[in-house]
Design an enzyme around this catalytic site. Structure first.
Site, PDB file in Angstrom:
ATOM      1  CE  LYS A 138      74.480  26.065 -15.052  1.00  0.00           C
ATOM      2  NZ  LYS A 138      73.258  26.855 -15.132  1.00  0.00           N
ATOM      3  CB  CYS A 139      78.760  29.912  -7.525  1.00  0.00           C
ATOM      4  SG  CYS A 139      79.726  30.115  -6.024  1.00  0.00           S
ATOM      5  N   GLY A 140      76.807  29.219  -5.059  1.00  0.00           N
ATOM      6  CA  GLY A 140      76.081  29.781  -3.933  1.00  0.00           C
ATOM      7  C   GLY A 140      76.316  31.280  -3.779  1.00  0.00           C
ATOM      8  CG  PHE A 141      79.853  32.835  -2.818  1.00  0.00           C
ATOM      9  CD1 PHE A 141      79.504  33.360  -1.577  1.00  0.00           C
ATOM     10  CD2 PHE A 141      80.735  31.771  -2.855  1.00  0.00           C
ATOM     11  CE1 PHE A 141      80.032  32.842  -0.406  1.00  0.00           C
ATOM     12  CE2 PHE A 141      81.270  31.242  -1.692  1.00  0.00           C
ATOM     13  CZ  PHE A 141      80.918  31.777  -0.455  1.00  0.00           C
ATOM     14  CB  THR A 142      75.464  32.988  -8.557  1.00  0.00           C
ATOM     15  OG1 THR A 142      76.395  31.954  -8.893  1.00  0.00           O
ATOM     16  CG2 THR A 142      74.977  33.656  -9.828  1.00  0.00           C
TER      17      THR A 142
END
Length: 165
Positions: free
Chosen positions: A40-44
């Site tokens: 659930k990360c912007g980098f996912t």
């Protein structure tokens, strides 16, 4: 070096998603990319690029290991089974995603204690700053390079190709 940090990358034996030992001796002679991951990360979306690298170079000796971590913004809240399912369904991940761990602090996994002891980040910072930091280990088990979360998998392509050659 502190006594709880192994001398060799190949002495590490983290747990896989089923809590079985994943012995790094099986990685000898391979180039290994280690990444702390989160769902659930912007980098996912980097999972897509990681999988592309894996498909491109796995047969030439690249192994990618994902280590889920919930230490940054609680962006990996799921169980090991939920994480594995997410990676497969959303990004077609076929590289090993191991057991969820801590990468910083008193309970940091020995894999990350080892990696951080060998390669500091920007300005000498030893801790992991965020999800999707990456380490490349060469065929001899040396930590070749450390990359920030901002470094996309595609930007690692040249280094991986060089180490595999």
């Amino acid at each position: 070096m502190s006594s709880d940090v192994p001398e060799s990358f190949y002495d590490l034996k983290p747990l896989d998603k089923k809590s079985q030992q994943f012995d790094f001796h099986q990685l000898e002679g391979k180039v290994v990319l280690v990444v702390n991951v989160a769902s659930k990360c912007g980098f996912t979306p980097q999972y897509k690029g990681l999988e592309e690298l894996y498909k491109t170079y796995h047969d030439q000796g690249l192994e990618i290991l994902g280590f889920p971590c919930n230490q940054f913004g609680r962006q990996e809240p799921g169980t090991d089974e939920e994480i594995a399912s997410f990676c497969t369904l959303n990004y077609g991940v076929t590289f090993p995603v191991l057991k969820k761990i801590d990468v910083n602090g008193d309970h940091a996994d020995p894999v990350y204690k080892f990696l951080k002891s060998k390669k500091a980040g920007i300005l000498g910072f030893r801790g992991i700053k965020w999800n999707f930091e990456k380490f490349i280990i060469d065929k001899q088990g040396n930590v070749f390079q450390r990359y920030s979360s901002m470094s996309t998998p595609e930007t690692l392509d040249a280094d991986i190709a060089k180490l595999l050659a």
